[in-house]
Motif scaffolding. Structure first.
Motif, short mmCIF file in Angstrom:
data_model
loop_
_atom_site.label_atom_id
_atom_site.label_comp_id
_atom_site.label_asym_id
_atom_site.label_seq_id
_atom_site.Cartn_x
_atom_site.Cartn_y
_atom_site.Cartn_z
N ASP A 115 0.80 -1.23 0.00
CA ASP A 115 0.00 0.00 0.00
C ASP A 115 0.83 1.28 0.00
OD1 ASP A 115 -2.21 -1.62 0.02
OD2 ASP A 115 -2.62 -1.38 2.17
N ASP A 116 2.09 1.22 0.42
CA ASP A 116 2.93 2.42 0.45
C ASP A 116 3.61 2.71 -0.89
OD1 ASP A 116 2.29 3.14 2.99
OD2 ASP A 116 4.15 2.46 3.93
N PHE A 117 3.21 1.95 -1.92
CA PHE A 117 3.83 2.14 -3.23
C PHE A 117 2.79 2.31 -4.33
CE2 PHE A 117 6.82 -0.40 -0.74
CZ PHE A 117 7.94 0.42 -0.80
N THR A 118 3.17 3.06 -5.35
CA THR A 118 2.36 3.21 -6.56
C THR A 118 3.05 2.44 -7.68
OG1 THR A 118 1.54 5.40 -5.96
CG2 THR A 118 1.57 4.86 -8.30
N GLY A 119 2.31 1.57 -8.34
CA GLY A 119 2.89 0.75 -9.40
C GLY A 119 3.15 1.54 -10.67
N ILE A 120 4.35 1.40 -11.21
CA ILE A 120 4.68 1.99 -12.51
C ILE A 120 4.52 0.96 -13.61
CG2 ILE A 120 6.58 2.98 -13.88
CD1 ILE A 120 7.63 4.14 -11.18
N GLY A 121 4.91 -0.28 -13.32
CA GLY A 121 4.71 -1.36 -14.27
C GLY A 121 5.49 -2.60 -13.89
N MET A 122 5.07 -3.74 -14.42
CA MET A 122 5.81 -4.97 -14.24
C MET A 122 7.07 -4.91 -15.09
SD MET A 122 3.94 -6.49 -12.08
CE MET A 122 4.94 -7.99 -12.01
N VAL A 123 8.09 -5.69 -14.71
CA VAL A 123 9.37 -5.64 -15.43
C VAL A 123 9.78 -7.01 -15.97
CG1 VAL A 123 11.84 -5.13 -15.25
CG2 VAL A 123 10.17 -3.66 -14.10
N ALA A 124 9.89 -8.00 -15.09
CA ALA A 124 10.39 -9.30 -15.56
C ALA A 124 9.95 -10.45 -14.68
CB ALA A 124 11.92 -9.26 -15.62
N ASP A 125 9.90 -11.61 -15.29
CA ASP A 125 9.70 -12.88 -14.60
C ASP A 125 10.97 -13.71 -14.79
OD1 ASP A 125 7.36 -13.39 -13.16
OD2 ASP A 125 6.17 -13.59 -14.98
N ILE A 126 11.46 -14.32 -13.72
CA ILE A 126 12.62 -15.21 -13.82
C ILE A 126 12.31 -16.48 -13.01
CG2 ILE A 126 15.08 -15.53 -13.38
CD1 ILE A 126 15.44 -12.55 -13.46
N PRO A 127 12.49 -17.66 -13.60
CA PRO A 127 12.25 -18.89 -12.84
C PRO A 127 13.23 -19.03 -11.68
CG PRO A 127 12.40 -19.32 -15.21
CD PRO A 127 12.88 -17.92 -14.99
N ASN A 128 12.81 -19.74 -10.64
CA ASN A 128 13.70 -20.11 -9.55
C ASN A 128 14.20 -21.53 -9.78
OD1 ASN A 128 13.83 -17.86 -7.70
ND2 ASN A 128 11.67 -18.21 -7.27
#
Length: 327
Positions: A115-128
């Motif tokens: 809640d203390d952040f405003t989303g700018i956008g998703m960036v990346a997905d990386i498998p574990n």
């Protein structure tokens, strides 16, 4: 109701920015370097993604983006630092999966990880992945689990810290396989990798980007046993998924998103989001991401909001069941 000094300062900064016409904000922003906080040490996958994207975003914004590594407490320290920053677009955070987990891991937090952040956008997905030192006898996940069953709690595994996505991968693998492993938390992936290579720990749960370089070439010092994905990664086609290795329900990897302190003016968020989208669509970023197994995501605030909702819905029951509270 009494307000803290932090709340008063944030409210004042937000009011001042919101009072300006959108055109004025857009015309002025950015007129100085931007700081992008990475809540993990330099050399890890989050740091790598941040630097690749920042370099490309600079071309659209016309300003330098300084990557600032603020590691500690499983990304809590860096996240808290940005949550307290002025909501003016000049201090950003490369947030991620850990922010979903924090409320279920820490008894006391001085900020709200979502809640203390405003989303700018998703960036990346990386498998574990789960990886082992190449000198260990573990050639498969079955080998590792068999050894863990024979000596409960004796086999140690490293991770980037308590509550990080990689930590939870190893915990879930253990829970779903009925074994007990010993967790050794580090302040980021890089120092854990160093100890894995040095033989101080035999096993590590990490992301693919931070592990892949040590599997290539003649100097193969670690072995990846399985990957968290629905299908095998083109970057590591010989590595089986956890499902193929006999452990179900481990498809979730690590995701990253660009966020700003809550209250950041919409005009500033839009400017940053546009630059992020352009960066993620660029050939240099896509080629670099592909080299370490990362998938670029859609860099818009709407995509961020939808992903956060999905992650909260899917991880809440899992985190409650694991009961991983820390001091």
């Amino acid at each position: 109701m009494k307000f803290t000094t932090r709340q008063i300062r944030r409210a004042a900064a937000t009011s001042l920015l919101l009072a300006l016409p959108a055109s004025a904000v857009l015309a002025a922003f950015p007129d100085k370097p931007i700081r992008l906080v990475v809540p993990f040490p330099a050399g890890g996958s989050t740091d790598l993604v941040a630097r690749v994207v920042a370099q490309q975003m600079e071309k659209s914004l016309g300003q330098t983006i300084v990557v600032d590594n603020r590691a500690g407490a499983g990304s809590v320290l860096g996240s808290e630092m940005v949550a307290r920053a002025a909501p003016d677009g000049y201090t950003l955070l490369l947030s991620g999966s850990s922010n979903i987990y924090m409320p279920y891991l820490y008894k006391q937090l001085s900020f709200k990880p979502i809640d203390d952040f405003t989303g700018i956008g998703m960036v990346a997905d990386i498998p574990n992945v789960v990886a082992v030192n190449a000198q260990t006898p573990y050639k498969t996940v079955a080998d590792l689990l068999q050894a863990a069953k024979a000596k409960p709690g004796d086999i140690a595994f490293g991770s980037a810290g308590v509550g990080t996505p990689a930590h939870l991968v190893c915990e879930l693998m253990a829970v779903r396989s009925g074994v007990k492993l010993l967790h050794v938390p580090y302040k980021g992936n890089a120092p854990a990798v160093n100890d894995l290579l040095g033989g101080q720990i035999p096993v590590m749960c990490n992301n693919l980007a931070g592990t892949l370089p040590y599997m290539k070439g003649d100097d193969k010092r670690m072995r990846i046993l399985a990957i968290t994905a629905a299908k095998r990664s083109p970057a590591a086609p010989d590595v089986p998924t956890f499902a193929e290795a006999g452990v179900k329900g481990l498809e979730s990897g690590i995701w990253m998103a660009l966020v700003a302190p809550v209250g950041t003016p919409q005009a500033v968020v839009t400017t940053l989001s546009d630059a992020l989208e352009q960066a993620l669509k660029s050939a240099p970023v896509r080629e670099r991401f592909a080299s370490f197994g990362a998938d670029p995501l859609a860099g818009t605030p709407a995509d961020y909001t939808e992903r956060i909702k999905q992650e909260i819905d899917s991880w809440t029951p899992v985190l409650k069941s694991l009961d991983l509270k820390t001091p």
